[in-house]
Motif scaffolding. Structure first.
Motif, PDB file in Angstrom:
ATOM      1  N   LYS A 140      62.468  21.759  26.381  1.00  0.00           N
ATOM      2  CA  LYS A 140      61.249  21.529  27.177  1.00  0.00           C
ATOM      3  C   LYS A 140      61.022  22.718  28.112  1.00  0.00           C
ATOM      4  CE  LYS A 140      62.061  16.493  27.206  1.00  0.00           C
ATOM      5  NZ  LYS A 140      63.419  16.493  26.642  1.00  0.00           N
ATOM      6  N   GLN A 141      59.915  22.682  28.848  1.00  0.00           N
ATOM      7  CA  GLN A 141      59.602  23.725  29.803  1.00  0.00           C
ATOM      8  C   GLN A 141      59.352  23.124  31.183  1.00  0.00           C
ATOM      9  OE1 GLN A 141      59.347  27.324  29.502  1.00  0.00           O
ATOM     10  NE2 GLN A 141      60.657  26.652  27.786  1.00  0.00           N
ATOM     11  N   LEU A 142      59.759  23.864  32.211  1.00  0.00           N
ATOM     12  CA  LEU A 142      59.518  23.409  33.574  1.00  0.00           C
ATOM     13  C   LEU A 142      58.020  23.323  33.839  1.00  0.00           C
ATOM     14  CD1 LEU A 142      62.092  25.545  35.616  1.00  0.00           C
ATOM     15  CD2 LEU A 142      62.477  23.426  34.338  1.00  0.00           C
ATOM     16  N   ALA A 143      57.647  22.471  34.788  1.00  0.00           N
ATOM     17  CA  ALA A 143      56.247  22.366  35.195  1.00  0.00           C
ATOM     18  C   ALA A 143      55.741  23.718  35.685  1.00  0.00           C
ATOM     19  CB  ALA A 143      56.107  21.314  36.290  1.00  0.00           C
ATOM     20  N   GLY A 144      54.488  23.985  35.479  1.00  0.00           N
ATOM     21  CA  GLY A 144      53.907  25.260  35.870  1.00  0.00           C
ATOM     22  C   GLY A 144      54.120  25.577  37.340  1.00  0.00           C
ATOM     23  N   GLY A 145      54.653  26.777  37.606  1.00  0.00           N
ATOM     24  CA  GLY A 145      54.869  27.209  38.990  1.00  0.00           C
ATOM     25  C   GLY A 145      56.120  26.666  39.639  1.00  0.00           C
ATOM     26  N   PHE A 146      56.843  25.760  38.957  1.00  0.00           N
ATOM     27  CA  PHE A 146      58.056  25.170  39.543  1.00  0.00           C
ATOM     28  C   PHE A 146      59.218  26.156  39.423  1.00  0.00           C
ATOM     29  CE2 PHE A 146      61.866  22.640  39.882  1.00  0.00           C
ATOM     30  CZ  PHE A 146      61.533  21.677  40.813  1.00  0.00           C
ATOM     31  N   GLN A 147      60.010  26.283  40.511  1.00  0.00           N
ATOM     32  CA  GLN A 147      61.187  27.151  40.522  1.00  0.00           C
ATOM     33  C   GLN A 147      62.444  26.286  40.521  1.00  0.00           C
ATOM     34  OE1 GLN A 147      61.076  30.049  43.692  1.00  0.00           O
ATOM     35  NE2 GLN A 147      58.854  30.224  43.572  1.00  0.00           N
ATOM     36  N   LEU A 148      63.235  26.402  39.459  1.00  0.00           N
ATOM     37  CA  LEU A 148      64.489  25.654  39.385  1.00  0.00           C
ATOM     38  C   LEU A 148      65.651  26.635  39.479  1.00  0.00           C
ATOM     39  CD1 LEU A 148      66.107  23.050  38.972  1.00  0.00           C
ATOM     40  CD2 LEU A 148      65.915  23.408  36.490  1.00  0.00           C
ATOM     41  N   LEU A 149      66.478  26.471  40.507  1.00  0.00           N
ATOM     42  CA  LEU A 149      67.640  27.330  40.741  1.00  0.00           C
ATOM     43  C   LEU A 149      68.911  26.574  40.377  1.00  0.00           C
ATOM     44  CD1 LEU A 149      66.595  28.644  44.275  1.00  0.00           C
ATOM     45  CD2 LEU A 149      66.093  29.675  42.048  1.00  0.00           C
ATOM     46  N   ILE A 150      69.822  27.251  39.701  1.00  0.00           N
ATOM     47  CA  ILE A 150      71.102  26.663  39.308  1.00  0.00           C
ATOM     48  C   ILE A 150      72.212  27.483  39.951  1.00  0.00           C
ATOM     49  CG2 ILE A 150      72.580  25.980  37.388  1.00  0.00           C
ATOM     50  CD1 ILE A 150      69.866  24.608  37.273  1.00  0.00           C
ATOM     51  N   ALA A 151      73.094  26.829  40.712  1.00  0.00           N
ATOM     52  CA  ALA A 151      74.216  27.514  41.376  1.00  0.00           C
ATOM     53  C   ALA A 151      75.520  26.837  40.970  1.00  0.00           C
ATOM     54  CB  ALA A 151      74.043  27.472  42.894  1.00  0.00           C
ATOM     55  N   PRO A 152      76.197  27.340  39.927  1.00  0.00           N
ATOM     56  CA  PRO A 152      77.483  26.750  39.528  1.00  0.00           C
ATOM     57  C   PRO A 152      78.491  26.816  40.673  1.00  0.00           C
ATOM     58  CG  PRO A 152      76.678  28.305  37.883  1.00  0.00           C
ATOM     59  CD  PRO A 152      75.822  28.489  39.091  1.00  0.00           C
ATOM     60  N   ALA A 153      79.390  25.847  40.722  1.00  0.00           N
ATOM     61  CA  ALA A 153      80.334  25.773  41.837  1.00  0.00           C
ATOM     62  C   ALA A 153      81.473  26.777  41.733  1.00  0.00           C
ATOM     63  CB  ALA A 153      80.900  24.364  41.952  1.00  0.00           C
ATOM     64  N   SER A 154      81.697  27.329  40.544  1.00  0.00           N
ATOM     65  CA  SER A 154      82.747  28.343  40.408  1.00  0.00           C
ATOM     66  C   SER A 154      82.488  29.214  39.185  1.00  0.00           C
ATOM     67  CB  SER A 154      84.130  27.693  40.282  1.00  0.00           C
ATOM     68  OG  SER A 154      84.285  27.096  39.008  1.00  0.00           O
ATOM     69  N   LYS A 155      83.161  30.360  39.123  1.00  0.00           N
ATOM     70  CA  LYS A 155      83.061  31.253  37.967  1.00  0.00           C
ATOM     71  C   LYS A 155      83.567  30.552  36.717  1.00  0.00           C
ATOM     72  CE  LYS A 155      85.998  34.678  37.630  1.00  0.00           C
ATOM     73  NZ  LYS A 155      86.681  35.970  37.913  1.00  0.00           N
ATOM     74  N   ASP A 156      84.655  29.778  36.842  1.00  0.00           N
ATOM     75  CA  ASP A 156      85.205  29.069  35.684  1.00  0.00           C
ATOM     76  C   ASP A 156      84.192  28.081  35.114  1.00  0.00           C
ATOM     77  OD1 ASP A 156      87.536  30.489  35.965  1.00  0.00           O
ATOM     78  OD2 ASP A 156      88.636  28.870  36.955  1.00  0.00           O
ATOM     79  N   ILE A 157      83.515  27.364  36.011  1.00  0.00           N
ATOM     80  CA  ILE A 157      82.480  26.419  35.563  1.00  0.00           C
ATOM     81  C   ILE A 157      81.336  27.175  34.900  1.00  0.00           C
ATOM     82  CG2 ILE A 157      80.687  24.843  36.416  1.00  0.00           C
ATOM     83  CD1 ILE A 157      82.776  23.892  38.494  1.00  0.00           C
TER      84      ILE A 157
END
Length: 593
Positions: A304-321
């Motif tokens: 799927k695709q994010l809604a237009g103009g929406f910013q989704l940020l992903i911050a993994p908790a560690s390098k291993d993850i």
């Protein structure tokens, strides 16, 4: 001693006692530079127990300016000089996730971060402290602990499809309130506990600080043994132990929840929220940046695709993850949907790195706080939710229930009168006769007292640098108007939020004679003592004070007088009185050893 709670067993003392103990682990992060400065002010040269130290560079990783980069290098130099083996450089991960490599059952863990309590998932007693106290531990290796009362939460059943540990955490916070567990230990019991993974337990333990708790802890059961890959002895409460309160929760009955701006305990069911448009989402941080959190989100957005103009940020908790998420194709699915993957760091949560929202943005986040200005922009609105809710909302552009069948629509049953976030106007002079009157304000948090995005720009070891920014988040006149000898009065749960000691340092440096409150957050209470700032918890004094009253304080006699009314102040334990009289822990440690 018989019929003891978990915390009484670990600290080997009954509830209400004050004991001095040497922790097994002392965690610090980017604030290690400030701690080093304070350590040296204490006369410290060589850390007493370097093997106890765990140092992680995570809050500004990678550094966003030259000053922070230089501070990071100072930390690298320090760990080399002091022989600190447990060091994790920028990019390794968030300190509370890294702690999972080191925490063990029955350990006593402290950290200069309020979410140190996350390690309670590993059957450890893990509590937050401030930077000055961490410096004292470097110097003398022990610190004081008040043995808290305990709350027993019994979980039964299993979380339904589309409902997650974050929803359970918000349920509990909304049920008991932001100060409902202040200075207490939370124990999780019951048959429902076995249905919670270590990752889910970390989420629950992490959010204990948002209800004021000293710590939260899970039992040493098979789930934990499977995580360790071996049998463990562990520590757990006795049958018949005495609890301050007991709660029972049926996991089967829970629904997706939100914390609504600007308080973590302002909890509502998603079904109560109508068509709230959102501009930005964050999935990650120490609360919900683990592999299963990212996997849940990736399955929702896959193809799927994010809604237009929406910013989704992903911050993994560690390098291993992060690496495992790459190997499993999770990162690919998220990126193809339009998400932006950040490094394994804390930055967006407190507004110190990438991901600061634009003016007027509404953000839905898996992080742990939604205070005004928390993410670096005080015109933004922050909602807290599970990774599934954030992912679903990212696809629609509005807050969306993650359940396939969302027919069960209920109101959150524990609605409380919510405290509005107060911004004091310039014309509203809160000072009279040397008293700053904030008695009408509850839940004054450390983000409002000293902005999170300044935390590493102005070190807590620089009191003169702190002063111009004091209380700018709610009363712009305070920093210029505060004078030596002033007294501050406030309402409930004063100093909640981060373990950031800047407010206490700034108030002490400005010469504030005392802070008088109805109730206080646990870490701020410790910070006040550590800075030699007299903090009096007495709701009768606060309720009796009226603007323009003359308030007199005699610390030696232990008396506060308002007009004809006289209030006695209970004496602190001897060693804590000594710290106050020495004008703080730095001076006390320097003269005591």
């Amino acid at each position: 001693m018989q019929n003891l709670t978990f915390v009484e067993k670990v600290l080997r003392a009954k509830c209400g006692s004050i004991v001095f103990k040497t922790p097994d682990i002392v965690l610090t992060h980017d604030n290690t530079v400030s701690i080093k400065n304070t350590f040296e002010k204490m006369g410290g040269h060589q850390v007493k127990n370097p093997d106890h130290l765990l140092v992680v560079l995570d809050h500004n990783a990678p550094p966003t300016n030259a000053k922070l980069a230089t501070d990071y290098q100072k930390v690298r130099d320090l760990v080399q000089e002091q022989g600190i083996k447990k060091f994790y450089d920028a990019g390794s991960g968030i300190c509370h996730q890294i702690m999972s490599y080191h925490a063990k059952s029955g350990m006593l863990i402290v950290g200069s971060d309020s979410h140190t309590c996350t390690a309670g998932a590993f059957n450890a007693l893990a509590v937050g402290i401030d930077r000055t106290e961490a410096a004292g531990l470097w110097k003398r290796s022990e610190t004081w602990f008040r043995v808290p009362e305990s709350i027993k939460i019994t979980l039964k059943g299993k979380l339904p499809e589309g409902v997650y540990a974050k929803d359970l955490s918000l349920w509990i916070i909304g049920m008991i309130g932001a100060a409902g567990a202040n200075y207490m230990s939370i124990e999780y019991h019951g048959t429902g506990v076995k249905n919670l993974s270590i990752s889910e337990r970390m989420t629950l333990a992490n959010l204990a600080s948002e209800m004021g708790a000293k710590n939260a802890v899970f039992p040493p059961d098979k789930v934990l043994e499977d995580f360790y890959g071996q049998k463990i002895k562990g520590v757990w409460a006795d049958e018949g132990a005495r609890y301050f309160k007991e709660y029972e929760i049926s996991l089967n009955d829970l629904v997706p929840l939100l914390a609504v701006p600007h308080q973590v305990d302002n909890v509502k069911a998603i079904s109560e929220i109508n068509s709230v448009k959102v501009n930005q989402g964050l999935i990650g941080t120490c609360t919900n940046g683990r592999l299963d959190d990212l996997e849940i989100a990736s399955k929702i957005v896959d193809g799927k695709q994010l809604a237009g103009g929406f910013q989704l940020l992903i911050a993994p908790a560690s390098k291993d993850i992060y690496l495992e998420a790459i190997e499993k194709g999770i990162i690919t699915k998220l990126m193809k949907a339009g998400a932006t993957i950040l490094g394994a760091s804390c930055g967006p949560c407190l507004g110190t790195g990438q991901g600061i929202p634009a003016d007027g943005f509404t953000v839905i986040s898996t992080a742990n706080r939604n205070f005004l200005g928390r993410m670096g922009n005080k015109t933004a609105q922050i909602y807290l939710a599970s990774p599934a809710t954030v992912a679903c909302s990212a696809l629609t552009g509005e807050i969306t229930d993650p359940r396939i069948d969302a027919s069960r629509q209920i109101k959150f049953p524990f609605q409380k009168q919510q405290i509005s976030t107060i911004l004091i106007q310039e014309s509203d002079n809160r000072k009279s006769n040397g008293v700053w009157d904030y008695s009408d304000i509850d839940h004054l948090n450390t983000d409002q007292m000293f902005a999170g995005n300044l935390t590493y720009e102005v070190l807590s070891s620089d009191p003169e640098g702190i002063r111009p920014y004091l209380f700018k988040g709610f009363d712009d006149s305070f920093a210029d108007g505060v004078e030596e000898g002033d007294i501050l009065i406030a309402g409930e749960n004063f100093g909640c939020g981060s373990s950031r000691e800047h407010p206490a340092v700034g108030l002490a440096h400005a010469g504030v004679r005392a802070v008088i409150v109805k109730s206080v957050n646990r870490i701020f209470y410790r910070s006040a003592i550590n800075q030699g700032l007299l903090l009096i918890v007495n709701r009768k004094i606060v309720d009796s004070y009226q603007k323009n009253d003359v308030l007199r304080l005699d610390f030696q006699e232990g008396v506060v007088q308002i007009g004809e009314k006289r209030f006695e102040i209970p004496a602190l334990p001897d060693k804590l009185q000594q710290i106050i009289k020495c004008k703080g822990l730095v001076n006390w440690v320097r003269t005591e050893i």
